[in-house]
Design a protein around this motif. Structure first.
Motif, PDB file in Angstrom:
ATOM      1  N   GLU A   1       0.838  -1.189  -0.011  1.00 20.15           N
ATOM      2  CA  GLU A   1      -0.058   0.110  -0.053  1.00 20.15           C
ATOM      3  C   GLU A   1       0.751   1.142   0.016  1.00 20.15           C
ATOM      4  O   GLU A   1       0.752   2.282  -0.744  1.00 20.15           O
ATOM      5  CB  GLU A   1      -1.054   0.083   1.127  1.00 20.15           C
ATOM      6  CG  GLU A   1      -1.940  -0.959   1.503  1.00 20.15           C
ATOM      7  CD  GLU A   1      -1.379  -2.643   1.465  1.00 20.15           C
ATOM      8  OE1 GLU A   1      -0.662  -2.559   2.105  1.00 20.15           O
ATOM      9  OE2 GLU A   1      -1.838  -3.402   0.702  1.00 20.15           O
ATOM     10  N   GLU A   2       1.993   1.186   0.995  1.00 20.74           N
ATOM     11  CA  GLU A   2       2.865   2.362   0.857  1.00 20.74           C
ATOM     12  C   GLU A   2       3.434   2.354  -0.410  1.00 20.74           C
ATOM     13  O   GLU A   2       3.654   3.580  -1.030  1.00 20.74           O
ATOM     14  CB  GLU A   2       4.008   2.155   1.956  1.00 20.74           C
ATOM     15  CG  GLU A   2       3.324   2.467   3.551  1.00 20.74           C
ATOM     16  CD  GLU A   2       4.051   1.982   4.440  1.00 20.74           C
ATOM     17  OE1 GLU A   2       4.573   2.640   5.302  1.00 20.74           O
ATOM     18  OE2 GLU A   2       4.740   1.049   4.382  1.00 20.74           O
TER      19      GLU A   2
ATOM     20  N   LYS B   1       2.428   2.019  -3.474  1.00 19.12           N
ATOM     21  CA  LYS B   1       1.388   2.283  -4.341  1.00 19.12           C
ATOM     22  C   LYS B   1       1.367   3.786  -3.907  1.00 19.12           C
ATOM     23  O   LYS B   1       0.957   4.602  -4.859  1.00 19.12           O
ATOM     24  CB  LYS B   1       0.291   1.590  -4.316  1.00 19.12           C
ATOM     25  CG  LYS B   1      -0.687   1.978  -5.349  1.00 19.12           C
ATOM     26  CD  LYS B   1      -1.985   0.969  -5.570  1.00 19.12           C
ATOM     27  CE  LYS B   1      -2.770   1.634  -6.673  1.00 19.12           C
ATOM     28  NZ  LYS B   1      -4.068   1.290  -6.584  1.00 19.12           N
ATOM     29  N   ARG B   2       1.167   4.077  -2.630  1.00 22.77           N
ATOM     30  CA  ARG B   2       0.663   5.566  -2.352  1.00 22.77           C
ATOM     31  C   ARG B   2       1.676   6.256  -2.565  1.00 22.77           C
ATOM     32  O   ARG B   2       1.700   7.615  -3.064  1.00 22.77           O
ATOM     33  CB  ARG B   2       0.120   5.500  -0.901  1.00 22.77           C
ATOM     34  CG  ARG B   2      -0.315   6.855  -0.461  1.00 22.77           C
ATOM     35  CD  ARG B   2      -0.449   6.825   1.039  1.00 22.77           C
ATOM     36  NE  ARG B   2       1.139   6.825   1.685  1.00 22.77           N
ATOM     37  CZ  ARG B   2       1.079   6.445   2.810  1.00 22.77           C
ATOM     38  NH1 ARG B   2       0.257   5.872   3.686  1.00 22.77           N
ATOM     39  NH2 ARG B   2       2.386   6.426   3.437  1.00 22.77           N
ATOM     40  N   ASP B   3       3.053   6.152  -2.307  1.00 22.94           N
ATOM     41  CA  ASP B   3       3.939   6.989  -2.310  1.00 22.94           C
ATOM     42  C   ASP B   3       5.249   6.851  -3.336  1.00 22.94           C
ATOM     43  O   ASP B   3       5.980   7.783  -3.620  1.00 22.94           O
ATOM     44  CB  ASP B   3       5.046   6.817  -1.009  1.00 22.94           C
ATOM     45  CG  ASP B   3       4.031   7.212   0.301  1.00 22.94           C
ATOM     46  OD1 ASP B   3       3.144   7.880   0.345  1.00 22.94           O
ATOM     47  OD2 ASP B   3       4.378   6.695   1.311  1.00 22.94           O
TER      48      ASP B   3
END
Lengths: 328, 328
Positions: free
Chosen positions: A238-239, A241-243
């Motif tokens: 998730e990180e 993908k997000r960052d």
């Protein structure tokens, strides 16, 4: 009246070219050619067609410049010479060591067919090369430095993802600020790979993978990481993908040189790029060189050209008169 | 086999060209032409002649490229068209507003005589213009910024020296760091003259002059200083000589622009120069364009050219093959 553009290959670069064409009112995207099933490829431009790659030749009279958006490893060495037989073409071939060979192959095809082919249009090779060349012609006694980053290296990200236990990952190349400053101060430092760039990796582990082992394997990987100070961060998918979904890049070309009868004066020429999207910026350069290719062709020229061979004015939609009045 | 160079006008620029020619092994300085008595002009190159300006035409067959080192206000508008009738020429004409007119005059002369004339070869106009043009062709939706300095402005120094009570003086143009940072951050600021540059003056007073009055007169001088934040320092003639004899300059060309279907990505292109000697750096550019002029002439071209019209490879002593192998 506009320059009719075709795009071959619809990945990040192809989509970038599609966006760039939209920003240039003298160009029009006619068709995108893909190796995938055209039914499954959605493009952004309503007025353009999506076609299978086998249909390219049917477009000979409906496209002025075909932009080749394949990869440098296997696609372009075959595609650019092939399509230069049918169209004026532009590619962004970026395997520096193989440029002479690629140039020779493309030149032979393009000359025989009376077409113009521009190769290696991007920022490195491309704008960085131009700046290295201009600067070295102006300051014959001096030293060149090229730094890359901060930005995502596709090759190094791929290398991380091949490590056992790695689910996903991204690698940033970062120029060493103190090395850049030494060059700017005219110190003409001798710099090793390690002194010029650091590497920062963001890694998502597979379930149950051994983090210490993965980190060790990355940091000691020959060619890619062993010659650099490498930092490895473990993060969640998730990180990542997000960052880390964007593809920023950039870098610096510097030349430090001397002039004067006793070489008593120093000078620094610096060119730098800070890019939110590497493929979109590369595509924007390609679009400008597509204009140049078209104009050179209209003048009756043919053969392979690089950024070194094309007078700057060919890139601009403005006339020579306008350029002299507004930009000189 | 080398390119035979003549220099017309032997001030700071002429001397700079002499030094630059020495750094380029494919060039040879043959003669310097001066309006002064040649007996009183000492040059640095043993093998070159010093001649009165009236003798230029006798050198038609002994010089390949004549470099015109006069001033833009009155010398070059007359000299460049005149000597383009006899030689391939290069000048660094820098009155931006009058370039179209100068181009037309020089083009007519050069075309009639079958000569190549390169005008406005320097860094602004010149390298800065090139960078403005390349950047705007690559990023059609964006904004350009040019900052000058830190460096000596000859025009502003002259203006100071015309003030009553001023014995000598020098003016530095300084870019405002916070404005530069705002541009680099992609803020696309609207900047007034005052927000872009400050001006710093070092002034030597005549005996008995009123410092407060001189300062007031400088700071309120229209065109030159009234639109800027200006600092005036009073120093001795010795200090001026010791600390302000050099002619450094430099500056920044930036373009900030957007790409992407929704213009969602920003990019910054920056080119900067940090020069110990403005005339020597300008001369080094001129020397590279003298090579280009010679080569264009060997190809049978003629007429007036600017940096926009000349393919980069013409500037380099390396062959196309070498350039592709080592610089692309």
């Amino acid at each position: 009246m506009s320059i009719r553009i075709g795009i071959l290959g619809y990945g990040n670069l192809g989509r970038g070219v599609e966006c760039a064409v939209r920003q240039n009112p003298d160009m029009e995207l006619k068709a995108v050619f893909t190796r995938r099933d055209p039914q499954n490829v959605e493009i952004l431009t309503d007025s353009a067609r999506v076609c299978g790659i086998s249909r390219v030749k049917e477009w000979r009279d409906r496209i002025d410049v075909l932009i080749l958006c394949g990869g440098s490893a296997t696609d372009l060495p075959q595609q650019t010479p092939e399509y230069a037989k049918m169209f004026h073409v532009v590619d962004s071939f970026d395997t520096h060591a193989r440029i002479p060979e690629h140039f020779a192959n493309v030149d032979a095809s393009a000359k025989e067919a009376g077409k113009v082919a521009v190769i290696s249009a991007g920022w490195d090779p491309g704008m960085f090369s131009l700046n290295r060349m201009y600067a070295s012609a102006i300051l014959p006694e001096g030293r060149d430095y090229t730094f890359w980053g901060r930005g995502v290296s596709q090759g190094h990200s791929d290398a991380i993802r091949r490590v056992l236990g790695v689910k996903d990952g991204k690698q940033y190349t970062i120029p060493v600020e103190s090395a850049l400053e030494a060059v700017r101060n005219g110190e003409n430092p001798e710099l090793t790979a390690r002194q010029k760039h650091t590497r920062e990796c963001f890694v998502v582990l597979e379930d149950g993978a051994d983090a210490a082992k993965v980190e060790e394997e990355i940091r000691t990987m020959p060619d890619y990481f062993s010659d650099y100070d490498t930092t490895v961060h473990f993060i969640s998918q998730e990180e990542l993908k997000r960052d880390h979904s964007e593809i920023p890049h950039g870098g610096f070309v510097l030349r430090s040189g001397v002039t004067g009868w006793e070489k008593e004066h120093s000078h620094l020429i610096e060119y730098s790029l800070k890019l939110d999207s590497n493929p979109e910026f590369t595509s924007s350069i390609i679009a400008a060189y597509a204009r140049a290719a078209y104009r050179l062709a209209m003048e009756g020229q043919s053969g392979c050209k690089t950024v070194f061979d094309i007078a700057p004015a060919y890139l601009s939609p403005k006339s020579g008169e306008e350029l002299r009045k507004t930009m000189l």
